[in-house]
Each structure stands twice: as structure tokens, then as C-alpha cells.
Design an enzyme around this catalytic site. Structure first.
Site, PDB file in Angstrom:
ATOM      1  CG  ASP A   1      -1.813  -0.947   1.337  1.00 63.32           C
ATOM      2  OD1 ASP A   1      -2.617  -1.727  -0.063  1.00 63.32           O
ATOM      3  OD2 ASP A   1      -2.434  -1.140   2.446  1.00 63.32           O
TER       4      ASP A   1
ATOM      5  NE  ARG B   1       0.643  -0.569   4.322  1.00 60.24           N
ATOM      6  CZ  ARG B   1      -0.023   0.587   5.259  1.00 60.24           C
ATOM      7  NH1 ARG B   1      -0.346   1.775   6.016  1.00 60.24           N
ATOM      8  NH2 ARG B   1      -1.314   0.287   5.485  1.00 60.24           N
TER       9      ARG B   1
ATOM     10  NE  ARG C   1      -6.710   5.185   2.190  1.00 59.86           N
ATOM     11  CZ  ARG C   1      -7.097   4.464   2.991  1.00 59.86           C
ATOM     12  NH1 ARG C   1      -7.991   4.347   3.644  1.00 59.86           N
ATOM     13  NH2 ARG C   1      -6.851   2.861   2.305  1.00 59.86           N
TER      14      ARG C   1
ATOM     15  CE  LYS D   1      -6.286   1.361  -1.656  1.00 57.82           C
ATOM     16  NZ  LYS D   1      -4.950   0.630  -0.981  1.00 57.82           N
ATOM     17  CG  HIS D   2     -11.359   0.650  -0.007  1.00 54.53           C
ATOM     18  ND1 HIS D   2     -11.203   1.881  -0.225  1.00 54.53           N
ATOM     19  CD2 HIS D   2     -10.930   0.672   0.316  1.00 54.53           C
ATOM     20  CE1 HIS D   2      -9.709   2.212   0.111  1.00 54.53           C
ATOM     21  NE2 HIS D   2      -9.722   0.473   0.694  1.00 54.53           N
TER      22      HIS D   2
ATOM     23  CG  HIS E   1      -8.693  -0.508   8.824  1.00 53.21           C
ATOM     24  ND1 HIS E   1      -9.065   0.578   8.858  1.00 53.21           N
ATOM     25  CD2 HIS E   1      -7.810  -1.215   8.255  1.00 53.21           C
ATOM     26  CE1 HIS E   1      -8.746   0.769   7.184  1.00 53.21           C
ATOM     27  NE2 HIS E   1      -7.576  -0.413   7.648  1.00 53.21           N
TER      28      HIS E   1
ATOM     29  CG  ASP F   1      -9.862  -3.613   2.067  1.00 52.66           C
ATOM     30  OD1 ASP F   1      -8.893  -4.366   2.112  1.00 52.66           O
ATOM     31  OD2 ASP F   1     -10.309  -2.658   2.439  1.00 52.66           O
TER      32      ASP F   1
END
Length: 332
Positions: A62, A70, A131, A161-162, A174, A244
Site C-alpha cells: 500500500d 509503507r 486519501r 478502491k473501495h 478496520h 480488502d
């Protein structure tokens, strides 16, 4: 049934247990997280070790930009996608950023970043927020299309996404099960526009762990209505569908990890992600072995389409792209 598993590893190198699980043919991909990453050279060596075992695996990360990035040490600190909207040359800058992101990710041996985010920013969802490119669906589509163009020119497949849009639901999937009470007509008129208009540009789509009760009582990633009737039939999408992360709280409505991956594949996902829980990944793998699934042939299209070396900073396009992003004060 077609389907396979994408999982993760704990450290910066492969253990004997990692090597054993990666040899299983039902495993089709591996995703890296920040804990797996030290330097570009270390990531390149890790990817080479993985390829030595399974050259066909799709290796992912990601690397969206902003707070979801990351690869950080010795990599460009990418802007949040929301930062492009205010610039006069926003489309050119978004394309340059897509190319820079993809070039760096490909150079260390990875295939894809799960990008771009096509959700709309309604300033309701904290997990989406910056985002997203925009709250306006037409402008979000244009900016995401430019970012995808940059990714493609570097040799990376794009994942939107999403689906069909996580921007309205306030809960974070999450840690909770988000609900979006809007009807299908309203979703078609706004959130689905980027997915619909970019369906031929996108190589893959990742559905949301969001329930849209006026359309189906299941989260989109477990819903044949969303994935088969709407995404495939109505929007004509022919690419890969990634679930996901099935370890997220928003996926727990489907039961344990074995039930979740079976539900995702039955709904129409080509690959199920089970991350940050090796026990759950092993349960999901056993379920796939029991089901006798075969990997989707479409997954091969997610592999890197160009070979990049760590010498990419000598490329004149790299210098031009970085200069433009710096001049716009999008990167330091």
C-alpha cells in the site's frame, strides 16, 4: 472455482515457515507492510528471495501517498491525493506522482501498489479523508485517471478502491462494520462515477467492507449483487477483483477466516487478502485447498510490466517529475 490467497510475513526476511506456506499453489500473492521494510536494497533482496520460491506470485504494497505509505526510508514522501485538487496543473502533477510512485515500487521488485483510492471525500469518513482525490465525482475521476496514466506508463497495473465507495460511511471498516444507507440510484449518481468511467483503465478493483442495506445485506466484498450484477455486468469491468483485508472487523460478519475467504470468492473475488494474522491465513489456505480452487488467469496481468532498476534516479523523467512536484510544494 477460481481463487487464491494473498498473505503477509512477519519480518524483513523469510522464515522456514514463510517459505513453506509460499510454496502452496493456492497462495497467489504476498503484501508487504512497514514492518517488512528497511531500505530499498533490503526490499529488493526480500523480493528476490520470494521470487526464488514462487516467481509467479503477485507482490503488493500500500503506497498510496500521504498517511498510507509503507515504503518511506530512502523513498519519496508522496503527498496525500487530496493535495492535488487545488493546483492549476493538477492533472499533470497527479500523472507525475503516479509515475514516481510506481517507478519506486517496481524498482525494489514489487508488482503493485493498491492504488488509486476512488472514494469521494465527503468529509465524513476519517479513514478515507485526504486519501481521496476530491469530493466531486467528475474531478475525482479526472485526477485518478491522470494518476493511473502515470502508473501505467511506469509499467504498473492500477487497482481502484473501495468499490462502490467508502467515503460516505463514517465507521472505519478496520475496526467496525460501516453502513451506507443510500440507495443504488444515489450511489450511481455520485460514488460509482469514478469506477464506471475508469472501468476500462482499471486493471483491478477492491470492494469496500461496507454494507449498503438498500442494495444488499452483505458487505460489497461478499455480495454477488455488487460484484457480479453491478461491477461485472452493469459496469462491464473485466479485470481482477481483490478482496480488502479479510482480517478487518468489517469482514467478520462472514464468520471465521475460512468462511470469509469462501464467501469472498463465491461472491466474485479473484483473490482474498488475509493479513496480520498467520493463524487466520492458514485457516483460509486450508479452506482453499478443501475447495480445490484454481488461480484466476487474470492475475498474471497484475505482475510488473516493466523492469526497473535502483538506478531510476538517473532517468531524466525522474528529475523532471520530482522538480514539478517540488515546485508545486507537494513534496519536500
Amino acid at each position: 472455482m477460481h481463487g487464491s490467497l494473498m498473505l503477509d510475513i512477519a519480518g524483513t526476511w523469510l522464515t522456514a515457515e514463510d517459505r513453506q506456506i509460499l510454496r502452496q499453489p493456492e497462495v497467489g500473492g504476498l503484501i508487504l507492510f512497514a514492518r517488512n521494510i528497511e531500505t530499498p536494497r533490503q526490499v529488493q533482496m526480500l523480493c528476490s528471495a520470494i521470487r526464488a520460491i514462487r516467481p509467479d506470485l503477485v507482490l503488493a504494497v500500500d503506497q498510496e501517498g500521504g498517511r498510507v505509505q509503507r515504503l518511506r526510508h530512502e523513498f519519496v514522501r508522496l503527498p496525500a491525493m487530496r493535495d492535488f485538487a487545488s493546483h492549476v496543473h493538477a492533472l499533470e502533477l497527479a500523472e507525475a506522482c503516479g509515475w514516481v510512485m510506481a517507478t519506486e515500487v517496481l524498482a525494489v521488485g514489487l508488482d503493485i501498489s493498491f492504488a488509486p483510492v476512488l472514494d469521494l471525500d465527503y468529509q465524513r469518513s476519517a479513514v478515507v479523508g485526504s486519501r481521496a482525490f476530491e469530493g466531486n465525482p467528475q474531478r475525482a475521476t479526472e485526477l485518478a485517471g491522470a494518476f493511473i496514466k502515470g502508473m501505467h506508463s511506469a509499467g504498473m497495473a492500477a487497482t481502484g478502491k473501495h468499490f462502490p465507495g467508502h467515503g460516505w460511511a463514517e465507521a472505519d471498516s478496520h475496526v467496525a462494520i460501516p453502513i451506507d444507507e443510500r440507495g443504488l440510484d444515489e450511489l450511481r449518481a455520485c460514488d460509482m462515477i469514478p469506477f464506471q468511467r475508469l472501468s476500462s483503465e482499471l486493471d483491478a478493483v477492491m470492494p469496500a467492507h461496507v454494507i449498503y442495506p438498500q442494495v444488499d445485506d452483505k458487505p460489497a466484498g461478499f455480495s454477488r449483487r455488487w460484484l457480479q450484477d453491478i461491477l461485472r455486468s452493469e459496469l462491464g469491468f473485466r479485470g481482477v477483483i481483490f478482496s480488502d483485508d479479510l482480517s478487518m472487523a468489517g469482514a467478520h460478519v462472514a464468520g471465521d477466516a475460512a468462511s470469509r475467504i469462501e464467501a469472498a470468492l463465491t461472491a466474485g473475488c479473484d483473490m482474498g487478502l488475509v493479513c496480520n494474522d498467520r493463524g487466520a491465513a492458514e485457516l483460509a489456505l486450508a479452506a482453499l485447498q478443501r475447495l480445490g480452487v484454481q488461480p484466476s488467469p487474470a492475475l498474471a496481468k497484475m505482475r510488473a510490466r516493466a523492469v526497473c532498476s535502483l538506478e531510476y534516479k538517473q532517468n531524466p523523467r525522474w528529475r523532471t517529475a520530482l522538480s514539478a512536484l517540488k515546485a508545486a510544494e507537494l513534496i519536500a
